[in-house]
Design a protein around this motif. Structure first.
Motif, PDB file in Angstrom:
ATOM      1  N   GLN A  84      -5.569   1.112  21.870  1.00 30.63           N
ATOM      2  CA  GLN A  84      -5.128  -0.254  21.599  1.00 30.63           C
ATOM      3  C   GLN A  84      -5.115  -0.602  20.116  1.00 30.63           C
ATOM      4  OE1 GLN A  84      -7.977  -2.511  23.866  1.00 30.63           O
ATOM      5  NE2 GLN A  84      -7.027  -2.028  25.846  1.00 30.63           N
ATOM      6  N   GLU A  85      -5.377   0.369  19.248  1.00 25.26           N
ATOM      7  CA  GLU A  85      -5.438   0.083  17.820  1.00 25.26           C
ATOM      8  C   GLU A  85      -4.052  -0.262  17.273  1.00 25.26           C
ATOM      9  OE1 GLU A  85      -7.340  -0.863  15.796  1.00 25.26           O
ATOM     10  OE2 GLU A  85      -7.577   0.291  13.952  1.00 25.26           O
ATOM     11  N   LEU A 120       0.866  10.711  10.020  1.00 25.73           N
ATOM     12  CA  LEU A 120       0.648  11.321  11.330  1.00 25.73           C
ATOM     13  C   LEU A 120       0.220  10.312  12.392  1.00 25.73           C
ATOM     14  CD1 LEU A 120      -1.203  14.636  10.363  1.00 25.73           C
ATOM     15  CD2 LEU A 120       1.159  14.391  11.151  1.00 25.73           C
ATOM     16  N   PHE A 121      -0.729   9.426  12.028  1.00 29.21           N
ATOM     17  CA  PHE A 121      -1.370   8.569  13.034  1.00 29.21           C
ATOM     18  C   PHE A 121      -0.966   7.099  12.962  1.00 29.21           C
ATOM     19  CE2 PHE A 121      -4.373  12.088  12.146  1.00 29.21           C
ATOM     20  CZ  PHE A 121      -4.339  12.697  13.389  1.00 29.21           C
ATOM     21  N   SER A 122      -0.323   6.675  11.872  1.00 32.33           N
ATOM     22  CA  SER A 122       0.167   5.295  11.732  1.00 32.33           C
ATOM     23  C   SER A 122      -0.948   4.258  11.805  1.00 32.33           C
ATOM     24  CB  SER A 122       1.206   4.986  12.827  1.00 32.33           C
ATOM     25  OG  SER A 122       2.220   5.957  12.856  1.00 32.33           O
ATOM     26  N   MET A 123      -2.191   4.657  11.502  1.00 35.68           N
ATOM     27  CA  MET A 123      -3.318   3.737  11.584  1.00 35.68           C
ATOM     28  C   MET A 123      -4.142   3.801  10.306  1.00 35.68           C
ATOM     29  SD  MET A 123      -4.615   4.175  15.552  1.00 35.68           S
ATOM     30  CE  MET A 123      -4.056   5.852  15.859  1.00 35.68           C
ATOM     31  N   ASN A 172     -12.597  -1.036  15.398  1.00 38.04           N
ATOM     32  CA  ASN A 172     -11.369  -0.227  15.363  1.00 38.04           C
ATOM     33  C   ASN A 172     -11.546   1.039  16.187  1.00 38.04           C
ATOM     34  OD1 ASN A 172     -11.823  -1.595  12.537  1.00 38.04           O
ATOM     35  ND2 ASN A 172      -9.611  -1.446  12.788  1.00 38.04           N
ATOM     36  N   LEU A 173     -12.719   1.665  16.089  1.00 38.02           N
ATOM     37  CA  LEU A 173     -12.989   2.879  16.860  1.00 38.02           C
ATOM     38  C   LEU A 173     -12.870   2.617  18.356  1.00 38.02           C
ATOM     39  CD1 LEU A 173     -16.011   4.374  14.863  1.00 38.02           C
ATOM     40  CD2 LEU A 173     -13.799   5.490  15.237  1.00 38.02           C
ATOM     41  N   ILE A 192       0.758   0.710  11.856  1.00 43.76           N
ATOM     42  CA  ILE A 192       1.658   0.242  10.820  1.00 43.76           C
ATOM     43  C   ILE A 192       3.083   0.654  11.209  1.00 43.76           C
ATOM     44  CG2 ILE A 192      -0.064   0.258   8.991  1.00 43.76           C
ATOM     45  CD1 ILE A 192       0.895   3.017   8.191  1.00 43.76           C
ATOM     46  N   PRO A 193       4.110   0.004  10.644  1.00 43.28           N
ATOM     47  CA  PRO A 193       5.481   0.248  11.120  1.00 43.28           C
ATOM     48  C   PRO A 193       6.139   1.513  10.571  1.00 43.28           C
ATOM     49  CG  PRO A 193       5.488  -1.438   9.445  1.00 43.28           C
ATOM     50  CD  PRO A 193       4.049  -1.143   9.720  1.00 43.28           C
ATOM     51  N   PHE A 194       5.413   2.598  10.509  1.00 42.11           N
ATOM     52  CA  PHE A 194       6.006   3.900  10.219  1.00 42.11           C
ATOM     53  C   PHE A 194       5.007   4.974  10.610  1.00 42.11           C
ATOM     54  CE2 PHE A 194       3.719   3.141   6.210  1.00 42.11           C
ATOM     55  CZ  PHE A 194       3.136   4.380   5.973  1.00 42.11           C
ATOM     56  N   GLY A 195       5.455   6.206  10.644  1.00 46.57           N
ATOM     57  CA  GLY A 195       4.570   7.310  11.006  1.00 46.57           C
ATOM     58  C   GLY A 195       4.823   7.818  12.423  1.00 46.57           C
TER      59      GLY A 195
END
Length: 202
Positions: A188-189, A134-137, A180-181, A192-195
């Motif tokens: 700006q986080e 969902l979030f790619s993070m 990260n928060l 990853i290359p999917f999601g």
């Protein structure tokens, strides 16, 4: 008593192993502590070294948590698995091999949980993967996964030791992800290359 102390020390030493750092140094001549996020864990290993080393680091970090948690069984001791696993988590976070520094302990904690409570481990994995899709993070998935484990520990399993450890580790994971928060709130986080979020940004 001597055997119990040995188990705790051994759990710490197992947790202290730093595959991401060693693989980067030996095979790629890179110090992942000085590149990317500077973390020695899976996400930065994927980013700096590639998917194959990243998968190896993930598997190794989970395995070392599981192995440390099984030490009481190997030595025939009646010690709570989670308490022994905590020393592996401390080892990963404050590794003796790299000046008592380390990673965020997400994978190692998962390894400990896999031995202590297998069903909860798989539920947390499902939540983690869903958040990634969902979030790619990874940061979001990690924090949500730990929060889910804490809620389940307190309100479903009613396991006092697991609940205390989960609350402490969740607080620690949020603290280690504080930068990260900040990036998440600013949009700006790194993703990853999917999601879903990754594809929406393209």
């Amino acid at each position: 008593m001597e055997k119990m102390i040995m188990v705790f020390v051994l759990a710490y030493l197992i947790g202290s192993l730093v595959p991401g750092y060693w693989i980067g140094k030996i095979f790629y001549h890179k110090d992942i502590r000085t590149e990317g996020s500077g973390n020695i864990g899976t996400t930065n290993a994927f980013r700096i070294l590639g998917p194959v080393p990243g998968c190896f680091v993930l598997a190794f970090d989970i395995l070392k948590g599981a192995l440390a948690a099984m030490l009481p069984h190997f030595f025939g001791l009646d010690i709570n698995v989670m308490l022994v696993g905590l020393f592996a988590i401390l080892g990963h976070t404050f590794s003796i091999w790299i000046g008592f520094k380390g990673g965020k302990a997400v994978a190692t904690s998962a390894g400990v949980l896999s031995v202590y409570n297998g069903p909860l481990f798989w539920m947390v994995c499902a939540v983690f993967v869903t958040c990634l899709v969902l979030f790619s993070m990874v940061s979001v998935a990690s924090m949500v996964g730990f929060s889910f484990a804490t809620v389940m520990s307190i309100f479903y399993y009613h396991d006092l030791i697991l609940s205390i450890v989960a609350v402490v580790l969740t607080g620690f994971v949020f603290y280690r992800h504080r930068q990260n928060l900040g990036r998440i709130f600013k949009g700006q986080e790194s993703t990853i290359p999917f999601g879903l979020v990754y594809w929406l940004k393209k």
